[in-house]
Design a protein around this motif. Structure first.
Motif, short mmCIF file in Angstrom:
data_model
loop_
_atom_site.label_atom_id
_atom_site.label_comp_id
_atom_site.label_asym_id
_atom_site.label_seq_id
_atom_site.Cartn_x
_atom_site.Cartn_y
_atom_site.Cartn_z
N PRO A 73 35.56 48.60 -31.22
CA PRO A 73 35.67 47.49 -30.28
C PRO A 73 35.31 46.14 -30.91
CG PRO A 73 33.73 48.83 -29.80
CD PRO A 73 34.52 49.58 -30.83
N ALA A 74 36.22 45.20 -30.76
CA ALA A 74 36.04 43.85 -31.31
C ALA A 74 35.88 43.88 -32.83
CB ALA A 74 34.85 43.13 -30.67
N GLY A 75 36.35 44.94 -33.46
CA GLY A 75 36.19 45.09 -34.91
C GLY A 75 37.32 44.45 -35.70
N THR A 76 37.10 44.31 -37.00
CA THR A 76 38.08 43.67 -37.88
C THR A 76 38.73 44.65 -38.85
OG1 THR A 76 36.34 43.09 -39.47
CG2 THR A 76 36.89 41.44 -37.79
N PHE A 77 38.31 45.90 -38.84
CA PHE A 77 38.90 46.89 -39.73
C PHE A 77 40.37 47.10 -39.36
CE2 PHE A 77 40.11 51.29 -40.64
CZ PHE A 77 39.74 51.43 -41.97
N ALA A 78 41.24 47.06 -40.38
CA ALA A 78 42.67 47.28 -40.15
C ALA A 78 43.32 47.68 -41.46
CB ALA A 78 43.33 46.02 -39.60
N HIS A 79 44.37 48.50 -41.36
CA HIS A 79 45.14 48.88 -42.54
C HIS A 79 46.55 49.19 -42.09
CE1 HIS A 79 46.42 51.17 -46.12
NE2 HIS A 79 45.52 50.44 -46.75
N SER A 80 47.51 48.87 -42.92
CA SER A 80 48.92 49.00 -42.54
C SER A 80 49.32 50.44 -42.22
CB SER A 80 49.82 48.46 -43.65
OG SER A 80 49.61 49.17 -44.86
N THR A 81 48.60 51.42 -42.75
CA THR A 81 48.95 52.82 -42.50
C THR A 81 48.23 53.42 -41.30
OG1 THR A 81 47.21 53.67 -43.97
CG2 THR A 81 49.34 53.15 -44.98
N LEU A 82 47.37 52.63 -40.66
CA LEU A 82 46.56 53.12 -39.54
C LEU A 82 46.90 52.32 -38.28
CD1 LEU A 82 43.14 53.35 -41.41
CD2 LEU A 82 44.80 55.19 -41.05
N PRO A 83 47.79 52.85 -37.44
CA PRO A 83 48.18 52.11 -36.24
C PRO A 83 47.02 51.95 -35.27
CG PRO A 83 49.08 54.33 -36.17
CD PRO A 83 48.49 54.15 -37.54
N GLU A 84 46.99 50.82 -34.62
CA GLU A 84 45.92 50.50 -33.66
C GLU A 84 46.53 50.13 -32.32
OE1 GLU A 84 42.52 47.06 -32.93
OE2 GLU A 84 43.31 47.39 -34.94
N GLN A 85 45.90 50.60 -31.28
CA GLN A 85 46.25 50.20 -29.92
C GLN A 85 44.98 49.75 -29.21
OE1 GLN A 85 48.29 53.62 -28.23
NE2 GLN A 85 50.28 52.87 -28.87
N HIS A 86 44.82 48.43 -29.07
CA HIS A 86 43.65 47.87 -28.37
C HIS A 86 42.33 48.50 -28.81
CE1 HIS A 86 46.22 45.40 -26.13
NE2 HIS A 86 46.39 46.11 -25.04
N ASP A 87 41.99 48.36 -30.09
CA ASP A 87 40.70 48.77 -30.65
C ASP A 87 40.57 50.27 -30.92
OD1 ASP A 87 39.86 46.13 -30.64
OD2 ASP A 87 38.76 46.32 -28.76
N VAL A 88 41.58 51.07 -30.58
CA VAL A 88 41.58 52.48 -30.96
C VAL A 88 42.51 52.62 -32.16
CG1 VAL A 88 42.08 54.85 -30.27
CG2 VAL A 88 41.16 53.23 -28.60
N ILE A 89 41.94 53.07 -33.29
CA ILE A 89 42.69 53.19 -34.53
C ILE A 89 42.96 54.66 -34.81
CG2 ILE A 89 42.73 52.63 -37.00
CD1 ILE A 89 40.70 50.41 -36.40
N TYR A 90 44.22 54.98 -35.04
CA TYR A 90 44.66 56.36 -35.22
C TYR A 90 44.82 56.69 -36.71
CZ TYR A 90 45.55 56.02 -30.24
OH TYR A 90 45.40 55.84 -28.88
N GLY A 91 44.95 58.00 -36.99
CA GLY A 91 45.17 58.44 -38.37
C GLY A 91 43.91 58.50 -39.20
N MET A 92 42.75 58.73 -38.55
CA MET A 92 41.48 58.66 -39.27
C MET A 92 41.15 60.00 -39.97
SD MET A 92 40.81 55.54 -38.99
CE MET A 92 39.22 55.55 -39.79
N ARG A 93 41.90 60.27 -41.01
CA ARG A 93 41.60 61.40 -41.88
C ARG A 93 40.34 61.09 -42.69
NH1 ARG A 93 46.96 61.09 -41.06
NH2 ARG A 93 48.08 63.05 -40.66
N PRO A 94 39.80 62.06 -43.41
CA PRO A 94 38.55 61.82 -44.16
C PRO A 94 38.60 60.59 -45.07
CG PRO A 94 38.97 64.16 -44.07
CD PRO A 94 40.18 63.50 -43.45
#
Length: 200
Positions: A73-94
């Motif tokens: 929430p309100a975070g700045t972490f982002a990567h082109s391979t990890l889609p985000e929908q309103h602060d929920v980031i998917y694809g969080m493998r190890p």
């Protein structure tokens, strides 16, 4: 520093709790990024602390149901391979989970991860609720997480709704079944240039 301004006073690239553009990835990208959860249903509370003041700087929560995501929430972490929908980031493998830790841990900030198992229905409820929470406004990272946990059925520990990352962290200290890991790094405070070229 006055703890009331723990999120607002930190630069965007240092504390995760800062103004960012609203992001809502296409559902097809979310489906493609599906990261299966290999372990039991569980939650991981991520906390970031300022080295100088020891005040909490940011909270996030990894949710492991049938898949693994992070609610940032309100975070700045982002990567082109990890889609985000309103602060929920998917694809969080190890590897992505480790990248999240490395992104926040540096000479000026140390971080912790507190992990505990929950019933499958609890994890599913938390996943459902965080999808409704975002996008979260600045300085509300911990409050948004604790408000979800406080009303989640089947939680192994009662969680109070609080504003500050250290208050959430301390609620889980010494609780049976909670595994706590602490991360410290001596990297330069500015990791943005390195992060731009990171591959996951």
């Amino acid at each position: 520093m006055d703890r009331r301004f723990f999120c607002l006073a930190a630069p965007a690239f240092l504390a995760g709790c800062s103004t960012k553009k609203r992001v809502f990835a296409d559902q097809s990208d979310v489906v493609r990024a599906f990261a299966p959860n290999a372990g039991p249903p569980r939650l991981e509370i991520f906390s970031s602390f300022n080295v100088g003041s020891a005040y909490g700087a940011h909270s996030a929560m990894f949710i492991h149901t049938d898949q693994s995501v992070v609610f940032d929430p309100a975070g700045t972490f982002a990567h082109s391979t990890l889609p985000e929908q309103h602060d929920v980031i998917y694809g969080m493998r190890p590897a992505a989970r480790q990248a999240f830790i490395d992104y926040h841990t540096r000479a000026t900030y140390w971080t912790t991860m507190q992990t505990f198992e929950v019933p499958a229905q609890t994890a599913a409820f938390v996943m459902q609720e965080v999808r409704k929470e975002g996008p979260v406004a600045d300085a509300l990272c911990t409050r948004s997480i604790t408000s979800v946990l406080a009303r989640a059925p089947g939680m192994p520990y009662p969680i109070k709704t609080v504003w500050f990352p250290d208050r959430l962290h301390d609620q889980l200290l010494d609780k049976p079944g909670v595994t706590r890991l602490e991360f410290r790094q001596s990297d330069d405070a500015d990791k943005e240039k390195v992060w731009e070229t990171a591959t996951l």
